[in-house]
Motif scaffolding. Structure first.
Motif, short mmCIF file in Angstrom:
data_model
loop_
_atom_site.label_atom_id
_atom_site.label_comp_id
_atom_site.label_asym_id
_atom_site.label_seq_id
_atom_site.Cartn_x
_atom_site.Cartn_y
_atom_site.Cartn_z
N TYR A 65 100.25 -15.47 38.99
CA TYR A 65 99.12 -16.38 39.12
C TYR A 65 98.98 -16.69 40.61
O TYR A 65 99.98 -16.97 41.28
CB TYR A 65 99.36 -17.70 38.41
CG TYR A 65 99.51 -17.64 36.91
CD1 TYR A 65 98.60 -16.96 36.11
CD2 TYR A 65 100.56 -18.32 36.28
CE1 TYR A 65 98.73 -16.94 34.73
CE2 TYR A 65 100.70 -18.31 34.90
CZ TYR A 65 99.79 -17.62 34.13
OH TYR A 65 99.92 -17.61 32.77
N GLY A 67 96.51 -19.05 43.38
CA GLY A 67 95.42 -20.00 43.52
C GLY A 67 95.66 -20.94 44.68
O GLY A 67 96.69 -20.86 45.37
N ALA A 68 94.72 -21.85 44.88
CA ALA A 68 94.83 -22.86 45.94
C ALA A 68 94.60 -24.24 45.33
O ALA A 68 93.90 -24.37 44.32
CB ALA A 68 93.81 -22.60 47.04
N THR A 70 94.58 -27.52 43.22
CA THR A 70 94.88 -27.77 41.81
C THR A 70 95.09 -26.48 41.04
O THR A 70 96.01 -26.37 40.22
CB THR A 70 93.72 -28.56 41.16
OG1 THR A 70 93.61 -29.84 41.81
CG2 THR A 70 93.97 -28.79 39.68
N SER A 71 94.26 -25.48 41.29
CA SER A 71 94.38 -24.21 40.59
C SER A 71 95.73 -23.55 40.84
O SER A 71 96.36 -23.03 39.91
CB SER A 71 93.25 -23.26 41.02
OG SER A 71 91.99 -23.81 40.70
N GLY A 72 96.17 -23.58 42.09
CA GLY A 72 97.48 -23.01 42.41
C GLY A 72 98.61 -23.78 41.75
O GLY A 72 99.57 -23.18 41.25
N ARG A 73 98.49 -25.10 41.74
CA ARG A 73 99.54 -25.92 41.12
C ARG A 73 99.63 -25.68 39.62
O ARG A 73 100.72 -25.65 39.05
CB ARG A 73 99.27 -27.40 41.41
CG ARG A 73 99.39 -27.75 42.88
CD ARG A 73 99.15 -29.22 43.17
NE ARG A 73 99.00 -29.42 44.61
CZ ARG A 73 97.85 -29.65 45.24
NH1 ARG A 73 96.73 -29.77 44.53
NH2 ARG A 73 97.81 -29.79 46.55
N ILE A 76 101.49 -22.46 39.03
CA ILE A 76 102.93 -22.66 39.23
C ILE A 76 103.54 -23.43 38.06
O ILE A 76 104.64 -23.11 37.59
CB ILE A 76 103.19 -23.40 40.56
CG1 ILE A 76 102.89 -22.45 41.73
CG2 ILE A 76 104.62 -23.93 40.64
CD1 ILE A 76 102.93 -23.11 43.08
N GLY A 95 104.14 -17.96 39.99
CA GLY A 95 103.00 -18.69 40.52
C GLY A 95 103.03 -18.74 42.04
O GLY A 95 104.07 -19.02 42.63
N ILE A 97 100.86 -20.24 45.51
CA ILE A 97 99.83 -21.20 45.94
C ILE A 97 99.56 -21.05 47.43
O ILE A 97 100.49 -20.82 48.24
CB ILE A 97 100.27 -22.65 45.62
CG1 ILE A 97 99.15 -23.64 45.94
CG2 ILE A 97 101.56 -23.02 46.33
CD1 ILE A 97 99.43 -25.05 45.43
N ILE A 104 102.45 -27.55 47.02
CA ILE A 104 102.61 -27.99 45.64
C ILE A 104 102.42 -29.50 45.54
O ILE A 104 101.85 -30.01 44.57
CB ILE A 104 104.00 -27.58 45.10
CG1 ILE A 104 104.12 -26.05 45.07
CG2 ILE A 104 104.23 -28.15 43.70
CD1 ILE A 104 105.50 -25.56 44.70
N GLU A 112 93.33 -22.40 51.94
CA GLU A 112 92.53 -21.65 50.97
C GLU A 112 91.47 -20.79 51.62
O GLU A 112 90.88 -19.92 50.98
CB GLU A 112 91.88 -22.59 49.97
CG GLU A 112 90.79 -23.46 50.54
CD GLU A 112 90.12 -24.29 49.45
OE1 GLU A 112 88.88 -24.19 49.34
OE2 GLU A 112 90.81 -25.03 48.73
#
Length: 270
Positions: A65, A67-68, A70-73, A76, A95, A97, A104, A112
């Motif tokens: 996964y 992302g950056a 919220t999406s990255g968190r 993870i 995950g 980020i 995190i 991003e």
């Protein structure tokens, strides 16, 4: 094709600061009720994505996964919960980020916006064509994520995506895109709310279905969960008691000896 940035559209609610606590909670709850319906409409896309991930994993590949914010968190979070819940290696679902581990818990400025760094971060894990990479971005426009998927495509690595806008650039570069349209946020542009909830629901679906497909669940039980606290040990003991028709003390002794419900039952299947 132009993107319709629904995630950035004006909230349907005005003058939030003048609302009572009760009204605020009611309106947020009413907006949240829309999320499951939006996810339901995307089930065919989610199914296609899960099937290809399962094929890759059954052939020895890993799921990433990326992302950056919220999406990255959220990516993870989902990845980190699979080892204790299903007893799989922490290297099976990974995950990543934008901004690294610091991001995190704290925002990393402009992380991003770096279209090159996502691929560099994936390379730290020697990502290859056996693996599959899912980019997560509520807007579907995050350069860090789009750049990573473009590089994956160039290296014949299968890609998927999860976003909350129609015809998003991220969807254009993903082999298996998922678009869940939840509508404008309660606070304009605050995609940690409905968009984040939708992403969490989809990630739950992906990882849970994958683990069932990989044989990590029997009947409806987490028979491979790690025994990392007394609550989980107690849950495992009760599974063993039920399957072997033995008492609590005996079941706990067998469980702790073998280390998992699955191994306990396999050792005493006769």
């Amino acid at each position: 094709m132009s993107i319709q940035k629904i995630t950035e559209e004006e909230s349907s609610y005005q003058h939030l600061e003048k609302m009572s606590v009760g009204d605020l909670l009611t309106h947020i709850n009413n907006e949240d009720k829309k999320v499951a319906g939006a996810v339901e409409k995307a089930l065919p896309q989610i199914e296609s994505l899960v099937k290809i991930v399962a094929d890759k994993m059954l052939a020895g590949g890993r799921l990433f996964y990326i992302g950056a914010g919220t999406s990255g968190r959220l990516g993870i979070l989902d990845a980190s919960e699979c080892p204790p819940t299903f007893g799989v290696s922490p290297n099976l679902i990974i995950g990543i980020i934008a901004g690294g581990n610091k991001a995190i818990t704290s925002a990393v400025e402009f992380a991003e916006d770096d279209a090159e760094q996502g691929w560099k971060d994936l390379q730290q894990h020697t990502v290859g064509d056996k693996d599959i990479v899912i980019g997560i971005a509520a807007s579907g426009t995050t350069p860090y994520v789009i750049g990573a998927l473009q590089k994956c495509n160039a290296h014949e690595i299968v890609t998927g995506s999860i976003c909350c806008n129609i015809n998003a650039p991220l969807s254009e570069v993903a082999n298996y895109p998922v678009e869940v349209i939840v509508g404008p946020e309660f606070i304009t542009g605050s995609t940690r709310m409905k968009s984040g909830t939708a992403q969490k629901l989809i990630l739950n679906m992906i990882s849970t279905t994958l683990m069932i497909q990989l044989g990590r669940v029997e009947n409806n039980r987490m028979v491979n969960m790690q025994l990392t606290n007394e609550k989980l040990i107690d849950r495992g003991v009760r599974m063993v008691m039920d399957k072997l028709s033995i008492g609590y003390v005996a079941a706990k002794e067998l469980l702790l000896q073998s280390g998992s419900v699955k191994k306990t039952l396999e050792n005493h299947s006769s």
